[in-house]
Design an enzyme around this catalytic site. Sequence first.
Site, PDB file in Angstrom:
ATOM      1  CG  ASP A   1     -24.257  39.507  22.031  1.00 35.66           C
ATOM      2  OD1 ASP A   1     -24.074  38.372  21.547  1.00 35.66           O
ATOM      3  OD2 ASP A   1     -25.385  40.045  22.041  1.00 35.66           O
TER       4      ASP A   1
HETATM    5  C1  BGC Z   1     -27.114  37.526  20.443  1.00 32.80           C
HETATM    6  C2  BGC Z   1     -27.063  36.887  21.809  1.00 32.80           C
HETATM    7  C3  BGC Z   1     -26.748  35.415  21.689  1.00 32.80           C
HETATM    8  C4  BGC Z   1     -25.468  35.235  20.926  1.00 32.80           C
HETATM    9  C5  BGC Z   1     -25.030  33.799  20.802  1.00 32.80           C
HETATM   10  C6  BGC Z   1     -25.921  37.161  19.589  1.00 32.80           C
HETATM   11  O1  BGC Z   1     -26.120  37.542  18.265  1.00 32.80           O
HETATM   12  O2  BGC Z   1     -27.210  38.919  20.581  1.00 32.80           O
HETATM   13  O3  BGC Z   1     -28.276  37.084  22.463  1.00 32.80           O
HETATM   14  O4  BGC Z   1     -26.667  34.842  22.959  1.00 32.80           O
HETATM   15  O5  BGC Z   1     -25.641  35.785  19.631  1.00 32.80           O
HETATM   16  O6  BGC Z   1     -25.862  33.062  20.010  1.00 32.80           O
END
Ligand code: BGC
Length: 765
Positions: A288
């Site tokens: 993530d």
């Molecule tokens: C979130 C994810 C997301 C990623 C990319 C993160 O802050 O937890 O769910 O896919 O950002 O946007």
Amino acid sequence: MNKLCLLSLVIGLASQSAWAENATTGVGAASTLQAKNAFIANLMKQMTLDEKIGQLRLISIGPEMPKPEILKEITAGRIGGTFNSVVLPDNRAMQDAAGHSRNKIPMFFAFDVVHGQRTIFPISLGLASTWDMNAITRTGRVSAIEAAADGVDMTFAPMVDITRDARWGRSSEGFGEDTYLVSRISATMTRAFQGTSMQAPNSIMAVVKHFALYGAVEGGRDYNTVDMSPVRMQQDYLPPYRASIDAGAGGVMIALNSINGVPSTSNAWLLQDVLRRDWGFKGVTVSDHGAIKELIDHGVAKDFREAAKLAIKAGVDLSMNDKAYGEELPGLVKSGEVSEKEVDNAVREVLGAKWEMGLFANPYLRIGAAVDDPVDRNAENRLHRAEARDVARKSIVLLKNQNDTLPLKKQGTIAVIGPLAKSSMDMLGSWSGAGLPRQTVNAYDGIAAAVGDKAKLIYALGSNVTDNQHAITYLNKMDDQIAIDPRPEQDMIDEAVKAARQADVVVAVVGESRNMSHEAASRVDLVIPGRQRELIRALKATGKPLVLVLMNGRPLALGEENELADAMVESWFLGTEGGNALADVLFGDYNPSGKLPMTFPRSVGQVPAYYNHLNTGRPYRPNDSNYTSNYFEEPTSPLFPFGYGLSYSQFSVSDITLSINKMTRKDKLTASVMVKNTGKVAGETVVQLYLRDVAASISRPVKELKNFQKIMLNPGEEKSVSFTLTEEDLKFFNPSLKYAAEAGEFKLMIGLDSEDVKETTFNLL
Ligand code: BGC
């Protein structure tokens, strides 16, 4: 021109000659595992260590790195993929840059396509309320088609974190509290995104998230710790991720939280033993956002270098938007702390994913050729409005309808009141980055379009969505601005009361702004925020019939509103066609059929609130509070149980008939009921089957959903609904984590929500 024609055109175009070498290799080769492995092995032989590490970097298009630098980095072979761009020419420029890199390895482009791309469908919690796999399939397919048309190859979805704590802002993003329902949706959504082949120009790769257990963060506070027994993990929380993987998900995003002290991002047990060994996952893992460097804050890595080492060794293939791999892996390999083989393992998965997405065969598979770029950059004429409207109305849950207040008549004067009534921005819900408010039908506009000149509408804001300055400052820093009317709150309430007095009926559109139900948006309370509750009381005091339309991304504590309102409609955040879908339900052009995918507690103090809890040694009994497991200020039962939702029809369910009541492990048991529409209009309902293992080697939930069917019945019509059970449905994880069914008595329940059930028993021999 469709994308298939583009394929040949693109390959034929001299301007993309930079690609000739790789493109032919890919196109010519049969898409078999052998061909894929041979192609990747050969390619990897030609790559330097730095180029390999470059493939492991997934970079956000945003303020972190200016576009010219991104192009430079791509040409140098130092970026494997990007996310957050849905602009075709921008993605094309990046792909062109990759064509000029030494190895000509195509880029991939990712985006959070969570509940729609250009056409926004209801938030995931709303989608789950449909209990309708066709609706989910349509949502996923349209999302993939529109995202692919934006040059997107991969989505960070489905998000299948089970959550039992409505304080968590990301409840909105998931499909609710139930393992069975979420798993069904997880598999369905994955298939819908990926289509018949991931190599199709209108398919995108699904990256299921957040692995694992992110929805169980302590206290519902985002990013918080998860501490959970192995049985609960295996039984309740892990199956939805597995369902997506079994349905073929190409990727897995690793959660930000730790599990029993070990962050998911450095969790070799999770990423190797569970994911790859036990589940046989063959795709790519994605960290993530910035998660690798967060290993330092988690307190398991002393510095950036150690963080990178832990992550690559645990099995994190792609590092999302941090410099960990780029900066640290070269040194780690040089010193021998990380072997080149460990890097190779990750690179192989990234290249494998690019192969699966069809990008080696044609890097422009989804981007297409510039001459074919649509003129309507914002997809004005390419939205799937009919699909969105239909799915949105299926997502609406009718919570209360006293004296048949609903459906409303298209006549007289209707007061439409509330801070969310005219908000198109909020209608889109969280994670709708490519959706546009100006293309979105808000509640007021939907109602206005439905009544035309048959009824008069009056509007008043009534109150701001919140007057909590701390909340406003916080939320405004995170995302879009909360609209605040500077007038004194009492003036706004007075104005609304005046409007209500002139009307025959009041429709109050109240709840949360969309950024209150989002990442990093956890709440300490579950009541409708700000002065909206005073507004509701004041509206009630006018004596006019009061319809509450709720917009929110989590279960709310609605005890008082349930007393005050004549009718109450849970509309979540309905997306592009929200206002029209809402009007369809309010005026009876569509008979509501949604059912809650999460328990609605009476108070925030009841969370975690979920229907499939254990019984305890002193179970809560409504009429016996003597030293039993309960809260003393109010009933411990939920306000609205899981699976609940009314209709404009009424339905009756007969007693249950079983084909056998003693079942061997080879038998199939059929349970049937007759369901009748005793109302005056045709309607759909969801018939739900629950099981309870009465006495087992481990305490089992009071009930667990095992199957459901959504059926349509005309007035007076009666249908037999049958479910078939096998030994598989009776299995659970025992204390030694063995998944098996145990002989003994089972309760079998069938009903129209998790509480209103008919019950019988059978025995497994
Ligand atoms: C979130 C994810 C997301 C990623 C990319 C993160 O802050 O937890 O769910 O896919 O950002 O946007």
